[in-house]
Design a protein around this motif. Structure first.
Motif, short mmCIF file in Angstrom:
data_model
loop_
_atom_site.label_atom_id
_atom_site.label_comp_id
_atom_site.label_asym_id
_atom_site.label_seq_id
_atom_site.Cartn_x
_atom_site.Cartn_y
_atom_site.Cartn_z
N SER A 1 0.61 -1.24 -0.10
CA SER A 1 -0.08 -0.13 -0.16
C SER A 1 0.95 1.24 -0.02
N ALA A 2 0.35 2.34 -0.58
CA ALA A 2 1.10 3.59 -0.59
C ALA A 2 0.85 4.21 0.54
N PHE A 3 0.10 3.63 1.64
CA PHE A 3 -0.17 4.26 2.83
C PHE A 3 0.32 3.55 4.00
N HIS A 4 0.95 4.32 5.13
CA HIS A 4 1.32 3.44 6.23
C HIS A 4 0.24 3.86 7.14
N LEU A 5 -0.58 2.75 7.73
CA LEU A 5 -1.57 2.97 8.30
C LEU A 5 -1.17 2.69 10.00
N GLU A 6 -1.62 3.53 10.77
CA GLU A 6 -1.06 3.42 12.18
C GLU A 6 -2.16 3.85 13.12
N ALA A 7 -2.58 2.88 14.10
CA ALA A 7 -3.53 3.38 15.02
C ALA A 7 -3.27 4.62 15.97
N ILE A 8 -4.04 5.50 15.90
CA ILE A 8 -3.81 6.44 16.69
C ILE A 8 -4.64 6.66 17.97
N GLU A 9 -3.98 6.70 18.99
CA GLU A 9 -4.96 6.43 20.21
C GLU A 9 -4.77 7.76 21.07
N ARG A 10 -5.69 7.92 21.73
CA ARG A 10 -5.71 9.31 22.57
C ARG A 10 -6.49 8.99 23.77
N ASP A 11 -6.45 9.65 25.04
CA ASP A 11 -6.98 9.37 26.01
C ASP A 11 -8.35 10.00 25.62
N ASP A 12 -9.29 9.24 26.46
CA ASP A 12 -10.92 9.72 26.33
C ASP A 12 -11.02 10.78 27.38
N GLU A 13 -11.45 11.75 26.89
CA GLU A 13 -11.70 13.03 27.89
C GLU A 13 -13.11 13.58 27.81
N PRO A 14 -13.90 13.72 28.70
CA PRO A 14 -15.07 14.28 28.31
C PRO A 14 -15.33 15.76 27.98
N VAL A 15 -15.96 16.08 26.90
CA VAL A 15 -16.12 17.47 26.38
C VAL A 15 -17.57 17.88 26.41
N ASP A 16 -17.81 19.09 26.53
CA ASP A 16 -19.21 19.62 26.34
C ASP A 16 -19.69 19.51 24.95
N SER A 17 -21.03 19.14 24.86
CA SER A 17 -21.69 19.07 23.98
C SER A 17 -22.05 20.54 23.26
N PRO A 18 -22.13 20.63 22.02
CA PRO A 18 -22.48 21.85 21.28
C PRO A 18 -23.82 22.30 21.73
N PRO A 19 -24.25 23.44 21.69
CA PRO A 19 -25.63 24.04 21.98
C PRO A 19 -26.86 23.28 21.15
N ARG A 20 -27.75 22.86 21.69
CA ARG A 20 -28.87 22.02 21.10
C ARG A 20 -29.37 22.72 19.69
N ASP A 21 -29.28 24.20 19.73
CA ASP A 21 -29.89 24.95 18.67
C ASP A 21 -28.88 24.76 17.22
N GLU A 22 -27.68 24.58 17.95
CA GLU A 22 -26.80 24.34 16.74
C GLU A 22 -26.70 22.89 16.22
N LEU A 23 -26.90 21.81 17.02
CA LEU A 23 -27.01 20.71 16.52
C LEU A 23 -28.28 20.42 15.66
N LEU A 24 -29.23 21.10 16.12
CA LEU A 24 -30.50 21.14 15.27
C LEU A 24 -30.71 21.89 14.02
N ARG A 25 -29.67 22.74 13.81
CA ARG A 25 -29.67 23.68 12.64
C ARG A 25 -29.80 22.84 11.24
N GLY A 26 -28.97 21.98 11.24
CA GLY A 26 -28.95 20.83 10.20
C GLY A 26 -29.99 19.91 10.11
N ALA A 27 -30.82 19.79 10.94
CA ALA A 27 -32.04 18.69 10.83
C ALA A 27 -33.13 19.32 9.76
N PRO A 28 -33.59 18.48 9.03
CA PRO A 28 -34.65 18.79 7.96
C PRO A 28 -35.79 19.39 8.95
N SER A 29 -36.05 18.62 9.77
CA SER A 29 -37.24 18.82 10.68
C SER A 29 -36.91 18.43 12.08
#
Length: 89
Positions: A46-74
């Motif tokens: 393969s032309a690509f060297h694939l390697e698993a990238i690991e990171r620590d799981d850290e909690p993050v705040d969710s985006p505001p609800r209105d921002e999440l719903l903005r792309g919803a068709p309904s």
């Protein structure tokens, strides 16, 4: 390539000029993939060297609800609204 179908699936309202431009761009992308398909590889190389990238799981705040719903068709202001796919009895 049916650019109108792709635009419909992506919920895009394209002008005729945009349809033409995106159609040309998509044809170019697909042609590039056809060229890549024709390349010979040896022993699964393969032309690509694939390697698993690991990171620590850290909690993050969710985006505001209105921002999440903005792309919803309904939505009802709090929840996504989707067509029923299972008939209720």
């Amino acid at each position: 390539m049916d650019i109108d179908r792709i635009a419909e699936l992506a919920r895009l309202d394209l002008s005729p000029d945009e349809r033409a431009r995106y159609g040309r761009e998509l044809e170019g992308i697909l042609a590039h993939f056809e060229r890549l398909q024709s390349l010979e590889t040896v022993d699964g190389a393969s032309a690509f060297h694939l390697e698993a990238i690991e990171r620590d799981d850290e909690p993050v705040d969710s985006p505001p609800r209105d921002e999440l719903l903005r792309g919803a068709p309904s939505h009802d202001g709090e929840h996504y609204e989707v067509p029923r796919v299972i008939a209720s009895e």
